[in-house]
Design a protein around this motif. Sequence first.
Motif, short mmCIF file in Angstrom:
data_model
loop_
_atom_site.label_atom_id
_atom_site.label_comp_id
_atom_site.label_asym_id
_atom_site.label_seq_id
_atom_site.Cartn_x
_atom_site.Cartn_y
_atom_site.Cartn_z
N GLY A 41 0.78 -1.23 0.00
CA GLY A 41 0.00 0.00 0.00
C GLY A 41 0.81 1.28 0.00
O GLY A 41 0.24 2.37 -0.11
N GLY A 42 2.12 1.17 0.14
CA GLY A 42 2.94 2.38 0.11
C GLY A 42 3.04 2.93 -1.30
O GLY A 42 2.57 2.33 -2.27
N GLY A 43 3.65 4.11 -1.41
CA GLY A 43 3.82 4.72 -2.72
C GLY A 43 4.05 6.20 -2.63
O GLY A 43 4.33 6.73 -1.55
N VAL A 79 2.54 9.97 -3.09
CA VAL A 79 1.26 10.68 -3.03
C VAL A 79 1.54 12.17 -2.83
O VAL A 79 2.55 12.55 -2.22
N SER A 110 -4.18 10.60 0.32
CA SER A 110 -4.41 9.48 1.23
C SER A 110 -3.77 8.20 0.71
O SER A 110 -3.61 8.03 -0.51
N LEU A 111 -3.43 7.34 1.63
CA LEU A 111 -2.97 5.99 1.33
C LEU A 111 -3.49 5.06 2.41
O LEU A 111 -3.72 5.49 3.55
N ARG A 112 -3.65 3.79 2.05
CA ARG A 112 -3.98 2.79 3.05
C ARG A 112 -2.93 1.69 2.99
O ARG A 112 -2.75 1.03 1.97
N LEU A 113 -2.27 1.51 4.12
CA LEU A 113 -1.29 0.44 4.24
C LEU A 113 -1.97 -0.81 4.79
O LEU A 113 -2.85 -0.72 5.64
N GLN A 151 -4.96 3.57 7.71
CA GLN A 151 -5.51 4.54 6.79
C GLN A 151 -4.87 5.88 7.08
O GLN A 151 -4.94 6.37 8.21
N ASN A 205 -4.70 9.81 6.00
CA ASN A 205 -5.33 10.92 5.29
C ASN A 205 -4.56 12.21 5.56
O ASN A 205 -3.76 12.29 6.49
N THR A 241 7.40 -0.63 4.04
CA THR A 241 6.89 -0.12 2.79
C THR A 241 7.13 1.39 2.75
O THR A 241 6.87 2.10 3.72
N VAL A 271 6.64 5.20 1.98
CA VAL A 271 5.62 6.21 1.73
C VAL A 271 6.34 7.52 1.46
O VAL A 271 7.15 7.97 2.28
#
Length: 115
Positions: free
Chosen positions: A8-10, A12, A17-20, A81, A83, A109, A111
């Motif tokens: 779920g990382g990346g 942004v 928002s991201l959800r790991l 989560q 945000n 991961t 972020v």
Amino acid sequence: QVQLVESGGGLVQPGGSLRLSCAASGLSVSIADMGWYRQSPGRERALVARISRGGNINYADFVKGRFTISGDAAENTVYLQMNSLKPEDTAVYYCNIVYLGIDYWGQGTQVTVSS
């Protein structure tokens, strides 16, 4: 054998928002303490959020109101989560599960919050 697999990382943009996710095998999250930590270059690994077996939740001050930790016993997965992400949230995020007194860690991961 216990294994934790994070995803779920990346990359942004600020405000996004991201959800790991942290999928666990070899243990049951329903009787484990679960948490997320993060580490950025030159800094020590720091607690982001934790949820105990009893359902007590704690957040670091720097994520309160923006991040939410949760666990899904059926999926044997713990989520984070995130945000309203800020550039200072950039870090490698690690899943941690304490099961029967033993600490287990995911591989981490990345972020990255950047425009």
